[in-house]
Design a protein around this motif. Structure first.
Motif, PDB file in Angstrom:
ATOM      1  N   GLN A 122       8.613  -9.247 -10.865  1.00 11.02           N
ATOM      2  CA  GLN A 122       7.883  -9.063 -12.131  1.00 11.02           C
ATOM      3  C   GLN A 122       6.392  -8.828 -11.865  1.00 11.02           C
ATOM      4  O   GLN A 122       5.764  -7.995 -12.507  1.00 11.02           O
ATOM      5  CB  GLN A 122       8.063 -10.267 -13.042  1.00 11.02           C
ATOM      6  CG  GLN A 122       9.444 -10.330 -13.648  1.00 11.02           C
ATOM      7  CD  GLN A 122       9.608 -11.529 -14.563  1.00 11.02           C
ATOM      8  OE1 GLN A 122       8.961 -12.552 -14.380  1.00 11.02           O
ATOM      9  NE2 GLN A 122      10.482 -11.397 -15.544  1.00 11.02           N
ATOM     10  N   GLN A 123       5.843  -9.579 -10.923  1.00  7.35           N
ATOM     11  CA  GLN A 123       4.435  -9.371 -10.570  1.00  7.35           C
ATOM     12  C   GLN A 123       4.248  -7.989  -9.954  1.00  7.35           C
ATOM     13  O   GLN A 123       3.277  -7.300 -10.244  1.00  7.35           O
ATOM     14  CB  GLN A 123       3.947 -10.459  -9.604  1.00  7.35           C
ATOM     15  CG  GLN A 123       2.485 -10.338  -9.225  1.00  7.35           C
ATOM     16  CD  GLN A 123       1.543 -10.448 -10.413  1.00  7.35           C
ATOM     17  OE1 GLN A 123       1.838 -11.124 -11.379  1.00  7.35           O
ATOM     18  NE2 GLN A 123       0.412  -9.770 -10.339  1.00  7.35           N
ATOM     19  N   ALA A 125       6.014  -5.390 -10.649  1.00  2.00           N
ATOM     20  CA  ALA A 125       6.084  -4.449 -11.776  1.00  2.00           C
ATOM     21  C   ALA A 125       4.752  -4.376 -12.518  1.00  2.00           C
ATOM     22  O   ALA A 125       4.315  -3.285 -12.919  1.00  2.00           O
ATOM     23  CB  ALA A 125       7.203  -4.849 -12.734  1.00  2.00           C
ATOM     24  N   ARG A 126       4.085  -5.504 -12.693  1.00  3.70           N
ATOM     25  CA  ARG A 126       2.772  -5.506 -13.356  1.00  3.70           C
ATOM     26  C   ARG A 126       1.733  -4.771 -12.512  1.00  3.70           C
ATOM     27  O   ARG A 126       0.881  -4.060 -13.032  1.00  3.70           O
ATOM     28  CB  ARG A 126       2.320  -6.944 -13.639  1.00  3.70           C
ATOM     29  CG  ARG A 126       3.049  -7.578 -14.810  1.00  3.70           C
ATOM     30  CD  ARG A 126       2.405  -8.878 -15.224  1.00  3.70           C
ATOM     31  NE  ARG A 126       2.599  -9.946 -14.274  1.00  3.70           N
ATOM     32  CZ  ARG A 126       3.610 -10.817 -14.305  1.00  3.70           C
ATOM     33  NH1 ARG A 126       4.514 -10.754 -15.257  1.00  3.70           N
ATOM     34  NH2 ARG A 126       3.703 -11.768 -13.400  1.00  3.70           N
ATOM     35  N   ALA A 129       2.354  -1.061 -12.850  1.00  5.69           N
ATOM     36  CA  ALA A 129       1.865  -0.618 -14.160  1.00  5.69           C
ATOM     37  C   ALA A 129       0.339  -0.468 -14.143  1.00  5.69           C
ATOM     38  O   ALA A 129      -0.205   0.479 -14.724  1.00  5.69           O
ATOM     39  CB  ALA A 129       2.297  -1.599 -15.244  1.00  5.69           C
ATOM     40  N   ARG A 130      -0.338  -1.370 -13.459  1.00  8.94           N
ATOM     41  CA  ARG A 130      -1.802  -1.292 -13.352  1.00  8.94           C
ATOM     42  C   ARG A 130      -2.221  -0.049 -12.564  1.00  8.94           C
ATOM     43  O   ARG A 130      -3.165   0.638 -12.938  1.00  8.94           O
ATOM     44  CB  ARG A 130      -2.329  -2.574 -12.702  1.00  8.94           C
ATOM     45  CG  ARG A 130      -3.804  -2.788 -12.886  1.00  8.94           C
ATOM     46  CD  ARG A 130      -4.286  -4.164 -12.479  1.00  8.94           C
ATOM     47  NE  ARG A 130      -3.907  -4.534 -11.126  1.00  8.94           N
ATOM     48  CZ  ARG A 130      -3.225  -5.637 -10.810  1.00  8.94           C
ATOM     49  NH1 ARG A 130      -2.840  -6.483 -11.739  1.00  8.94           N
ATOM     50  NH2 ARG A 130      -2.924  -5.895  -9.553  1.00  8.94           N
ATOM     51  N   SER A 140       5.001   2.913 -19.301  1.00 15.23           N
ATOM     52  CA  SER A 140       6.358   2.747 -19.818  1.00 15.23           C
ATOM     53  C   SER A 140       7.283   3.890 -19.379  1.00 15.23           C
ATOM     54  O   SER A 140       8.501   3.759 -19.427  1.00 15.23           O
ATOM     55  CB  SER A 140       6.347   2.637 -21.342  1.00 15.23           C
ATOM     56  OG  SER A 140       5.896   3.845 -21.915  1.00 15.23           O
ATOM     57  N   THR A 144       9.035   0.249 -11.206  1.00 13.80           N
ATOM     58  CA  THR A 144       9.065  -0.028  -9.776  1.00 13.80           C
ATOM     59  C   THR A 144      10.023   0.915  -9.054  1.00 13.80           C
ATOM     60  O   THR A 144       9.808   1.260  -7.898  1.00 13.80           O
ATOM     61  CB  THR A 144       9.477  -1.486  -9.494  1.00 13.80           C
ATOM     62  OG1 THR A 144      10.766  -1.733 -10.070  1.00 13.80           O
ATOM     63  CG2 THR A 144       8.464  -2.456 -10.065  1.00 13.80           C
TER      64      THR A 144
END
Length: 177
Positions: A122-123, A125-126, A129-130, A140, A144
């Protein structure tokens, strides 16, 4: 309310070459050694997020030298997968290992959270996204798995050899490639 209402679902697009370079340049200019190593290794290795974040230093390096080729066991398939590590990626990974003072048995991307030994998916993925947001892409529309598909897509476009791409991704069926 359906879980996917208002979300883009389905296969995520791979990055284009100019987008890869845009992210790399931004990470280099911002002096983000971990993110640059993570980004470069994600592109080169074509690993799933869970396999990428759980890499250990000894999986990609021997002593101070980052290996030109590595092999790991995939979590999903329990099959070995081998990948090349380009010179640029080796340099960024070596710089990250030195900066973070990582020993060979440690995770390559350790978590800052005490409960977790390495970055979570999850991290990761964040973080992805950044990166995408930093070059103006809609996060969106990507994910990953975008990182996994990018190099495979570039190779497929150049060689038109789907069987080679299947081997690179570690797929057992050509249909899933």
């Amino acid at each position: 309310v359906p879980w996917n209402k208002g979300r883009l679902v389905g296969q995520k697009a791979p990055l284009k070459l100019k987008e890869i370079w845009a992210i790399r340049i931004r990470l280099q200019l911002a002096d983000k050694a971990r993110d640059l190593a993570l980004f470069n290794l994600a592109i080169d290795s074509k690993l799933r997020g869970c396999d990428l974040v759980s890499l250990r230093v000894l999986d990609v390096a021997h002593g101070k030298a980052v290996l030109p080729r590595a092999m790991i066991m995939q979590h999903k398939t329990h099959r070995p997968v081998q990948f090349e590590i380009t010179e640029q990626t080796r340099q960024s990974v070596a710089a990250w290992i030195n900066k973070a003072h990582l020993a060979s048995g440690q995770y390559l991307f350790p978590s800052r959270v005490a409960k977790s030994p390495h970055l979570s998916t999850q991290q990761y993925a964040r973080i992805v996204a950044r990166w995408l947001g930093s070059i103006g892409l809609d996060a969106s529309a990507y994910g990953t798995h975008t990182m996994r598909r990018t190099k495979a897509t570039l190779i497929d476009r150049r060689t038109k050899n789907l069987w080679a791409v299947q081997l690179l991704l570690g797929h057992t069926k050509l249909e899933s490639t």
